[in-house]
Design an enzyme around this catalytic site. Structure first.
Site, PDB file in Angstrom:
ATOM      1  N   LYS A 215     -29.963  -3.093 -38.945  1.00 57.14           N
ATOM      2  CA  LYS A 215     -29.646  -2.895 -40.364  1.00 57.14           C
ATOM      3  C   LYS A 215     -30.911  -2.699 -41.210  1.00 57.14           C
ATOM      4  O   LYS A 215     -30.901  -1.925 -42.163  1.00 57.14           O
ATOM      5  CB  LYS A 215     -28.825  -4.062 -40.909  1.00 57.14           C
ATOM      6  N   THR A 216     -31.996  -3.400 -40.870  1.00 61.08           N
ATOM      7  CA  THR A 216     -33.233  -3.243 -41.640  1.00 61.08           C
ATOM      8  C   THR A 216     -33.768  -1.823 -41.515  1.00 61.08           C
ATOM      9  O   THR A 216     -34.240  -1.218 -42.492  1.00 61.08           O
ATOM     10  CB  THR A 216     -34.296  -4.245 -41.158  1.00 61.08           C
TER      11      THR A 216
ATOM     12  N   ASP B 252     -28.826  -6.261 -49.466  1.00 58.66           N
ATOM     13  CA  ASP B 252     -28.888  -6.754 -48.085  1.00 58.66           C
ATOM     14  C   ASP B 252     -28.173  -8.109 -48.006  1.00 58.66           C
ATOM     15  O   ASP B 252     -28.087  -8.835 -48.992  1.00 58.66           O
ATOM     16  CB  ASP B 252     -30.357  -6.897 -47.672  1.00 58.66           C
ATOM     17  N   GLU B 253     -27.671  -8.442 -46.815  1.00 58.56           N
ATOM     18  CA  GLU B 253     -26.987  -9.728 -46.577  1.00 58.56           C
ATOM     19  C   GLU B 253     -25.904  -9.981 -47.628  1.00 58.56           C
ATOM     20  O   GLU B 253     -25.799 -11.067 -48.198  1.00 58.56           O
ATOM     21  CB  GLU B 253     -28.012 -10.879 -46.585  1.00 58.56           C
TER      22      GLU B 253
ATOM     23  N   GLN C  26     -21.474 -13.452 -40.084  1.00 64.14           N
ATOM     24  CA  GLN C  26     -22.667 -14.262 -40.318  1.00 64.14           C
ATOM     25  C   GLN C  26     -22.683 -14.868 -41.717  1.00 64.14           C
ATOM     26  O   GLN C  26     -23.740 -15.207 -42.245  1.00 64.14           O
ATOM     27  CB  GLN C  26     -23.922 -13.415 -40.082  1.00 64.14           C
TER      28      GLN C  26
ATOM     29  N   ARG D 246     -29.163 -15.245 -32.049  1.00 65.12           N
ATOM     30  CA  ARG D 246     -30.616 -15.270 -32.291  1.00 65.12           C
ATOM     31  C   ARG D 246     -31.378 -14.974 -31.001  1.00 65.12           C
ATOM     32  O   ARG D 246     -32.567 -14.663 -31.038  1.00 65.12           O
ATOM     33  CB  ARG D 246     -31.072 -16.645 -32.809  1.00 65.12           C
TER      34      ARG D 246
END
Length: 776
Positions: A32-33, A223-224, A254, A610
């Site tokens: 996504k980044t 974002d997020e 998430q 993670r």
């Protein structure tokens, strides 16, 4: 530059869709980044003015990394993009527009400690019991109200809220909220929640200001997005209303910050506010092995309230998730530390490749102790922030008061620092005088001779003259933040006091202040810093979080230890998820509703994802809680992992040379001390793992399993090993018979190197822990 090269089809679609509302559902590790970076670069490449782009993140570090990537792609043009955290961007807007709400551009930003200190004073003034009206509790109630955009008047006039407070026997919360808000305003200060709350008020009550920023920000990216609260979403919605070019990136799987006010409905129901919303799903995971990805999928599939997606990977299959069973929390720490040590030795890994994640900060103790014993360096993320240390806050309070003389919390911290003989009674007298005269505390202090006389007045006057000299320094052209801060640190007497303290703690505090001054110099010398003023530095530092701080001693090769909440957005080669027990994870506080349990499951999903290469989970059969040893049951979440992706942990160091042969005199069984449990071990009825999972694990073929555990003699009893010598024949509780080859004595640490029979091989044992029976 071809921004589409190397992107998969959904990523390309997300980059190229620049007109109209867009929701990018980004599964864990889906890049996504990269998509946000290239989408920003694509906009600039299409001729969009960088000043018209607003990109909101949740940490300064994320914003910094994003900006660096965009600059690498498109050059210095990226510097003009409005990019940063919600709090930093809206603090910047409030610096420009706060006058409409009655604030000056130099308002202070109170951190949590400042807010709680102020509330503590108010609670005391009101004559309330601070054991009932605990500052932390009151602060959280006020914070929750602000995040739902409920101001003090609305709070007091809402019958449901008032009934809830009455039922909780806290009927004064509303009045405390109103008085707290008034005191912050009088101090020309905002807390973190105010930065969002007041931005909403600004846009609500001043449509001309809203129109200005709606026209300015023609392209908005968030974002997020799953972590946004009501307040944040309403700001975004208002800003995007004119051009409708809103792109949000997030993953409902998430969403783990409901306790901070995050509202998962923002992402689940976005289509209701934007009927023409285009949704693109990024489902390919580039981070983890297939075993980890599929294990995570099997867990999150149990949630009912979610946006369906099919996360997959083309990475290698990878090894199964390993499960460590420990007898106690201390043993859990030892087994994980040993596992890390062996993995480092066998695989040539560094400390930074490892992370230990846990549900609560209190769990860190056992791992700290175990890692120290093995001389493995570690860092705890989310502990005491550098900027929360006493000596750092002392100097920062001086600097804050120099900029904003209405900052009463800063004033109370520095008035007797270093000690000037000014106690609480004197400070209270000043505050009373200020209230009677309807003036600020600084107006009284800076003209103290008009109100008081004698030694008391002389001392206060000396303090006031010192502050006045600092204020004058800020008004000198070209005096940057470092020059002023260095002068304040010396002239105030803070550095001298710390330098004269020759204790270890005193030396450490002195070095910390020097490190703060170093950070201010770095801020001034940074070519990206446009404003070198002290006010600019204070705004920057007030918005830092522990996630944005570097390791203070510069040694970054450390095992990372942190809560799972703190780990979101990070990735590690090897991840250990500890404390997989009922009432710990899931937390007993999150079992009241399906919504709560689903949030805990999402937190577990975050923990799993993670890991890049290896994932190990552990649980203890007993754990100390509130000073009592309590039995524990394995977490229900373990049962939700598809059993074909689970296996019990094995000895990593000997994995390459292990065979399936069981030497005579050995059997496969649970090893509660080393954590080695064979794959064909029957599970007890108390494990909490389903029969299906249990049967599957039992029937799995043994591959590279650990050497089997020795069955000791019926009369086995550990001997006193203080006279153990080379050549002695011994029996070990787990490793069987062996001969002492070498003794190593270092103070109280006595180690024996023993060659064991039956294919076990050579072991070095710490005699204070080893259970040995001396045979000869």
């Amino acid at each position: 530059m071809n921004y589409l090269a190397g992107l998969n089809e959904p990523q390309q679609a997300a980059v190229q869709h620049i007109t109209g509302p867009l929701m990018i559902i980004a599964g864990a590790g889906s890049g996504k980044t990269r998509v946000l970076t290239y989408r920003t670069a694509y906009l600039l490449d299409k001729g969009v003015d960088p000043f018209q782009i607003l990109l909101l993140t949740f940490t300064n570090k994320a914003a910094g990394e994003m900006r660096a990537r965009v600059e690498k792609a498109v050059g210095n043009n990226a510097k003009n993009i409005w990019m940063g955290t919600f709090h930093s961007v809206f603090a910047k807007i409030l610096r420009f527009e706060g006058k409409h709400l009655g604030y000056t551009s130099d308002f202070s930003i109170y951190d949590t400690d400042d807010s709680k200190s102020l509330l503590k004073s108010i609670i005391k003034e009101r004559g309330l019991d601070d054991k009932v009206y605990k500052p932390n509790l009151v602060f959280n109630r006020i914070s929750g109200a602000k995040n739902r955009l409920i101001g003090p008047d609305e709070y007091l006039n809402n019958p449901i809220i008032q009934a809830d407070d009455a039922a909780a026997k806290l009927p004064e919360i509303g009045r405390l909220y109103k008085l707290y808000t008034l005191r912050c305003f009088q101090a020309n200060a905002m807390d973190f929640d105010d930065l969002l709350f007041n931005t909403n008020v600004l846009f609500r009550d001043h449509p001309v200001v809203l129109d200005k920023y709606q026209r300015k920000f023609q392209y908005i990216m968030v974002d997020e997005f799953q972590d946004t609260n009501v307040s944040q979403y309403l700001i975004i919605k208002k800003l995007a209303a004119m051009h409708n070019n809103l792109a949000v990136v997030g993953d409902d799987a998430q969403s783990i910050y409901a306790f901070r006010g995050a509202n998962i409905d923002n992402i689940l129901n976005l289509e209701k506010d934007y009927p023409n919303l285009v949704t693109i799903k990024l489902e390919q995971n580039y981070r983890s092995t297939n075993s980890i990805v599929q294990a995570a999928n099997s867990v999150i599939a149990k949630n009912k309230n979610q946006l369906k997606k099919n996360v997959f990977t083309e990475n290698e299959e990878g090894s199964p998730i390993e499960l460590i069973k420990a007898a106690s929390d201390n043993e859990e720490g030892r087994l994980i530390a040993t596992n890390i040590f062996e993995a480092k030795m066998a695989l040539g890994l560094r400390n930074t490749d490892f992370a230990i994640l846990y549900r609560t900060n209190a769990q860190s103790r056992a791992f700290e102790e175990a890692l120290r014993r093995l001389n493995i360096k570690y860092r705890i993320v989310g502990g005491l922030s550098f900027y929360q240390r006493r000596e750092i806050k002392d100097l920062l309070s001086y600097l804050r008061f120099v900029i904003n003389q209405k900052d009463i919390e800063a004033f109370k911290r520095i008035i007797n620092l270093p000690k000037r003989g000014i106690g609480d009674t004197t400070i209270a007298r000043i505050e009373i005088t200020a209230a009677e005269q309807e003036k600020s505390v600084w107006e009284i202090v800076s003209n103290i001779r008009q109100y008081q006389a004698g030694r008391f007045a002389e001392t206060i006057e000396g303090f006031a003259d010192l502050i006045k000299s600092f204020i004058l320094m800020t008004q000198v052209p070209n005096k940057d933040a470092y020059e002023i801060a260095s002068h304040v640190a010396k002239a105030s007497g803070l550095l001298k006091e710390l330098h004269e303290d020759k204790t270890v703690e005193g030396l450490s505090r002195y070095e910390n202040v020097q490190e703060l001054l170093n950070s201010i110099k770095q801020f001034v010398d940074n070519p990206d810093t446009e404003d070198h003023s002290l006010a600019s530095f204070l705004q920057t530092v007030s918005l830092l979080t522990t996630a944005d701080e570097d390791d203070p001693d510069g040694d970054n090769d450390r095992v990372t230890m942190m809560t799972i909440h703190g780990a979101k957005g990070l990735e590690f080669n090897h991840v250990y998820v500890a404390g997989m027990e009922e009432d710990l994870f899931p937390s007993q506080m999150m079992l009241q509703s399906r919504a709560d349990l689903e949030e805990e499951r999402r937190l577990f999903y975050v923990a799993i994802t993670r890991a890049e290469k290896k994932l190990v989970m552990s649980y203890a059969e007993s754990r100390y809680q509130y000073g009592r040893l309590k039995p524990c049951e394995p977490s229900r979440f373990l049962d939700e992992i598809d059993p074909k992706y689970l296996q019990f942990a094995r000895n990593i160091r000997r994995a390459v040379e292990e065979t399936q042969r069981i030497p005579q005199g050995f059997v496969r069984r649970t090893d509660s001390q080393s954590g080695v449990v064979s794959n064909n071990l029957p599970l007890s009825n108390k494990t909490g793992i389903s029969t299906t999972t249990s049967n599957l694990i039992q029937k799995k073929p043994v591959v590279n399993s650990a050497p089997a555990t020795y069955v000791p003699s019926p009369d086995f009893a550990p001997s006193d090993t203080k006279n153990l010598q080379e050549g002695d024949r011994v029996e070990h509780l787990k490793f069987g018979y062996g001969k002492v080859k070498k003794m190593d004595v270092n103070g109280n640490d006595r180690k024996a190197t023993i060659e064991f029979e039956g294919g076990v091989g050579e072991k070095t044992l710490l005699l204070s822990f080893a259970k040995l029976r001396i045979l000869s």
